[in-house]
Motif scaffolding. Sequence first.
Motif, short mmCIF file in Angstrom:
data_model
loop_
_atom_site.label_atom_id
_atom_site.label_comp_id
_atom_site.label_asym_id
_atom_site.label_seq_id
_atom_site.Cartn_x
_atom_site.Cartn_y
_atom_site.Cartn_z
N ILE A 275 44.00 33.31 6.47
CA ILE A 275 44.00 32.98 7.89
C ILE A 275 42.57 33.13 8.39
CG2 ILE A 275 44.84 33.63 10.19
CD1 ILE A 275 47.37 34.67 8.87
N PRO A 276 42.05 32.16 9.12
CA PRO A 276 40.65 32.26 9.58
C PRO A 276 40.44 33.51 10.42
CG PRO A 276 41.83 30.54 10.76
CD PRO A 276 42.70 30.95 9.62
N SER A 277 39.31 34.15 10.23
CA SER A 277 39.02 35.38 10.95
C SER A 277 37.61 35.32 11.51
CB SER A 277 39.15 36.58 10.00
OG SER A 277 38.27 36.45 8.91
N GLY A 278 37.26 36.37 12.25
CA GLY A 278 35.93 36.43 12.85
C GLY A 278 35.92 35.79 14.22
N SER A 279 34.82 35.95 14.91
CA SER A 279 34.72 35.44 16.28
C SER A 279 34.84 33.93 16.35
CB SER A 279 33.39 35.87 16.91
OG SER A 279 32.30 35.41 16.12
N ALA A 280 34.39 33.25 15.29
CA ALA A 280 34.42 31.78 15.28
C ALA A 280 35.79 31.25 14.88
CB ALA A 280 33.37 31.24 14.33
N LYS A 281 36.64 32.13 14.31
CA LYS A 281 37.96 31.72 13.86
C LYS A 281 37.89 30.49 12.97
CE LYS A 281 40.61 34.79 15.88
NZ LYS A 281 41.44 35.73 15.13
N SER A 282 37.05 30.54 11.96
CA SER A 282 36.89 29.38 11.10
C SER A 282 36.83 29.80 9.64
CB SER A 282 35.62 28.61 11.47
OG SER A 282 34.48 29.43 11.26
N PHE A 283 37.18 28.85 8.78
CA PHE A 283 37.06 29.06 7.34
C PHE A 283 35.62 28.80 6.92
CE2 PHE A 283 41.67 28.43 7.28
CZ PHE A 283 42.05 29.34 6.31
N SER A 284 35.04 29.74 6.24
CA SER A 284 33.69 29.52 5.73
C SER A 284 33.76 28.86 4.37
CB SER A 284 32.94 30.85 5.61
OG SER A 284 33.53 31.66 4.60
N VAL A 285 32.66 28.26 3.96
CA VAL A 285 32.58 27.66 2.63
C VAL A 285 32.77 28.74 1.57
CG1 VAL A 285 31.10 26.40 1.03
CG2 VAL A 285 31.11 25.79 3.44
N ASP A 286 32.28 29.94 1.84
CA ASP A 286 32.43 31.04 0.88
C ASP A 286 33.91 31.37 0.65
OD1 ASP A 286 29.72 31.28 0.51
OD2 ASP A 286 29.48 32.87 2.00
N THR A 287 34.71 31.32 1.73
CA THR A 287 36.15 31.57 1.59
C THR A 287 36.79 30.50 0.73
OG1 THR A 287 36.24 32.63 3.77
CG2 THR A 287 38.32 31.85 2.84
N VAL A 288 36.42 29.26 0.95
CA VAL A 288 36.95 28.15 0.15
C VAL A 288 36.57 28.33 -1.32
CG1 VAL A 288 36.86 25.67 -0.26
CG2 VAL A 288 37.03 26.54 2.08
N ARG A 289 35.35 28.74 -1.58
CA ARG A 289 34.92 28.97 -2.97
C ARG A 289 35.73 30.10 -3.60
NH1 ARG A 289 28.62 28.47 -1.21
NH2 ARG A 289 28.45 26.18 -1.40
N GLU A 290 36.05 31.11 -2.80
CA GLU A 290 36.89 32.21 -3.29
C GLU A 290 38.27 31.69 -3.68
OE1 GLU A 290 39.10 36.07 -1.32
OE2 GLU A 290 37.10 35.55 -0.58
N SER B 225 35.72 23.76 8.58
CA SER B 225 34.63 22.83 8.84
C SER B 225 34.67 21.66 7.85
CB SER B 225 33.28 23.54 8.72
OG SER B 225 33.05 23.95 7.38
N GLU B 226 33.96 20.61 8.19
CA GLU B 226 33.88 19.46 7.29
C GLU B 226 33.27 19.87 5.95
OE1 GLU B 226 31.64 15.10 7.16
OE2 GLU B 226 32.18 15.99 9.08
N GLN B 227 32.29 20.76 5.99
CA GLN B 227 31.66 21.24 4.76
C GLN B 227 32.66 21.99 3.89
OE1 GLN B 227 28.41 23.94 5.45
NE2 GLN B 227 27.63 23.79 3.35
N ALA B 228 33.49 22.83 4.54
CA ALA B 228 34.49 23.60 3.80
C ALA B 228 35.56 22.69 3.20
CB ALA B 228 35.13 24.65 4.71
N GLN B 229 35.98 21.66 3.97
CA GLN B 229 36.97 20.72 3.46
C GLN B 229 36.43 19.94 2.27
OE1 GLN B 229 39.43 18.44 6.30
NE2 GLN B 229 38.44 19.62 7.95
N ASN B 230 35.16 19.57 2.34
CA ASN B 230 34.54 18.86 1.21
C ASN B 230 34.47 19.75 -0.01
OD1 ASN B 230 34.00 16.19 2.13
ND2 ASN B 230 32.32 16.96 3.40
N ALA B 231 34.23 21.05 0.20
CA ALA B 231 34.19 21.99 -0.93
C ALA B 231 35.57 22.11 -1.57
CB ALA B 231 33.70 23.35 -0.45
N LEU B 232 36.61 22.08 -0.74
CA LEU B 232 37.98 22.18 -1.26
C LEU B 232 38.37 20.94 -2.06
CD1 LEU B 232 40.46 24.08 -1.17
CD2 LEU B 232 41.25 22.79 0.82
N LEU B 233 37.77 19.81 -1.73
CA LEU B 233 38.08 18.57 -2.43
C LEU B 233 37.81 18.67 -3.93
CD1 LEU B 233 36.82 15.66 -0.14
CD2 LEU B 233 39.14 16.00 -1.01
N LYS B 234 36.89 19.53 -4.32
CA LYS B 234 36.53 19.67 -5.73
C LYS B 234 37.74 20.05 -6.57
CE LYS B 234 31.74 20.99 -4.74
NZ LYS B 234 30.71 22.05 -4.85
N ILE B 235 38.60 20.92 -6.02
CA ILE B 235 39.78 21.32 -6.79
C ILE B 235 40.98 20.42 -6.49
CG2 ILE B 235 40.70 22.99 -5.11
CD1 ILE B 235 41.33 24.79 -7.58
#
Length: 327
Positions: free
Chosen positions: A80-95, A121-131
């Motif tokens: 679940i997204p956390s932090g003040s921005a409430k967003s998924f980071s690319v690092d979370t997606v890589r995890e 984010s668009e960057q995080a979604q693109n990172a998820l596309l790899k898998i």
Amino acid sequence: MKLTNFIGNEKIVEHFASLLESTHFPHLIIITGESGLGKKTLARDLAAALVCRSDNKPCGQCSQCRKAMQNIHPDIIEYIPSGSAKSFSVDTVREVINSAYMSPNEAQYKIYILADAHCMSEQAQNALLKILEEPPSYAVFIMTATSKNDMLETVLSRSVTVTLEGVGIAEGSKYICTHHSDIEISQAQSTLELFNGNIGRTVESLKDDKTALLVNVCCDICKTLVKGNEYSMIISCSALQQDRQSVVFVCELLKKIFRDALAGGGNCEFISGQKEAALLLREHLSAKKLTALVEVCSQLKNSALTNVNNALIITQIPAVLMQAAGR
């Protein structure tokens, strides 16, 4: 398939049941819909069904189901997204990706619930596309989002996407009262109607004094419409909270009261739950004016839903309602 906690949206449940019976369950499911409709609940019930070892999935009795329901199953991982921005980071997606390449511990599947994926984010979604392009055979990703418009087309094209709707009033109110003994069935029914079958928003509203305040605002607006006192209506509207949900609620309830006034009389059912206000309007306003008021409320609600400034809408309400009522 009889899900443990999720109710309503029978066609969607039947669709997932047929997918479970097939030999190729999709690697990506995206569940969309407004907050409170049960997206996360459905995702968790689907995850339980995927790890269940019974023929009737989810059985709720096997060790896999019990672990899933207790949120301790090692092969069901929820983010679940956390932090003040409430967003998924690319690092979370890589995890997520690194974990997904490790085989399941106990079940046939390894399920990742990515809640509120519209925050990705668009960057995080693109990172998820790899898998997503070449996922492990056992990996299943279940994403929830308020709208598929927030997801990249490349992600959507690799998914089975469904959109949830509100539940039936009778079924939903029974469910609410079963799980919340302090809520009366009449309260549940009338509030569930206002929120178009949205159980989550209904319960949240009934547990909060805000609903009573907003209902009172609507009734005061109806009284001032009859008196033709715009200043009094401005005072009533000033009690509105500066959030979109409150404005949408008031517009929808007023629309139902005006419709009740149009149809009122005899043994007519008052869908707004505000019989006194509806009969008062019916006595003093013509059908033409009531029809105009219904249309104005629809316009105001649409403005609120399309991100028009809430403070601006609140200041507009008295003027446009008075004009529609010929005051």
